[in-house]
Design an enzyme around this catalytic site. Structure first.
Site: not given
Ligand SMILES: NC(=O)c1ccc[n+]([C@@H]2O[C@H](COP(=O)([O-])OP(=O)(O)OC[C@H]3O[C@@H](n4cnc5c(N)ncnc54)[C@H](OP(=O)(O)O)[C@@H]3O)[C@@H](O)[C@H]2O)c1
Length: 260
Positions: A64, A87, A152, A156
């Site tokens: 975590d 990530n 947020y 970023k």
């Molecule tokens: N999806 C979009 O539209 C978008 C757009 C631009 C940028 N991003 C960025 O892309 C990155 C990945 O996000 P995603 O879109 O793939 O979303 P996601 O599917 O919700 O993945 C987020 C990941 O972060 C992990 N996480 C969350 N809290 C955590 C904690 N306290 N400790 C360790 N791991 C943690 C989650 O795993 P657990 O819950 O198992 O811990 C999950 O594996 C993020 O930085 C996000 O800001 C996303």
């Protein structure tokens, strides 16, 4: 130059979304993913799927990243590493005054503090290897003020600025630093942050494919590019913003993020 074969690649947030796709994509290139997130069962499933498809055994570290001791243990546990993909990230939509202070603090910790700590802690190992890279995951939200998504977006913006500065510092160490800035992508992000997709116009316009986003990011890293913005529409919007007053950008961004 990234030599993927046998490289060890640390991926935080590897239990779903972009992180899971990164894990598959680097394993297809012959690298060994080190999968980090909180949900151990999901990590084990990802590792199993990768092994079934590629024969590679990923490492799994349940952690975590909001917990200081867990972050410190992660850094000491990793051992050698060639590529970092910090990530993991999270971001709920809502006015600054409406979200809890805790939500703001968790965004700052996960999206900024954990990234800085993991990269800072593992940089000496990367420098010693002299052939690796860091692929940061920011967002198109990094380029504009984001009313209704303020903290947020600001986290970023920090990552983008920090990564670009770090990239210059590491030029002579042969470590490539790339920042991937995706627009809205079809992952569990919106679910995790409790964001009602129908109420956010920016999301109703369609979501990017996570596999394509990840491939664009990895290609950018391989080509030594500092910045990758997947998708023509998003690249165009980011460029256009440079010629529009920030006040106007903030108003438009607020509307598209569901601010009434
Ligand atoms: N999806 C979009 O539209 C978008 C757009 C631009 C940028 N991003 C960025 O892309 C990155 C990945 O996000 P995603 O879109 O793939 O979303 P996601 O599917 O919700 O993945 C987020 C990941 O972060 C992990 N996480 C969350 N809290 C955590 C904690 N306290 N400790 C360790 N791991 C943690 C989650 O795993 P657990 O819950 O198992 O811990 C999950 O594996 C993020 O930085 C996000 O800001 C996303």
């Amino acid at each position: 130059m990234i030599q993927w074969q046998g490289a060890r690649v640390l991926i935080t947030g590897a239990s779903s979304g972009l992180g899971e796709q990164f894990a598959h994509a680097v394993a297809r290139r012959g690298a060994i993913p080190i999968l980090v997130a909180r949900r151990q069962t999901r990590l084990a499933e990802v590792a199993q799927a990768i092994h079934a498809r590629t024969g590679i055994h990923p490492e799994v570290i349940a952690c975590d990243l909001l917990i200081p001791q867990a972050r410190a243990e992660l850094v000491t546990r990793v051992g050698t590493v060639d590529v970092l993909i910090p990530n993991a990230g999270w971001g709920p939509v809502g006015r600054v005054a409406t979200l809890s202070l805790r939500a703001h603090q968790e965004m700052l910790t996960l999206n900024i503090e954990a990234v800085v700590e993991v990269v800072h802690g593992l940089l000496p190992l990367l420098k010693r290897r002299r052939q690796g890279g860091i692929l940061f995951v920011a967002s198109t939200a990094a380029f504009q003020p984001c009313p209704n998504f303020a903290t947020y977006g600001a986290t970023k913006a920090f990552i983008l600025s920090w990564a670009q500065a770090l990239g210059q510092e590491l030029r002579k160490d042969d470590i490539t630093v790339t920042t991937l800035c995706p627009g809205a992508t079809a992952t569990e992000f919106f679910q995790a942050a409790n964001i009602p997709r129908k109420r956010i116009p920016a999301l109703a316009r369609g979501l990017l494919d996570p596999e394509a986003v990840v491939e664009a990011g990895l290609r950018g890293l391989e080509q030594g590019r500092a910045l990758v913005i997947p998708g023509m529409r998003h690249r165009f919007l980011v460029q256009v913003q440079r010629f529009v007053p920030r006040r106007v950008i903030a108003w438009v961004a607020g509307r598209s993020l569901g601010l009434k």
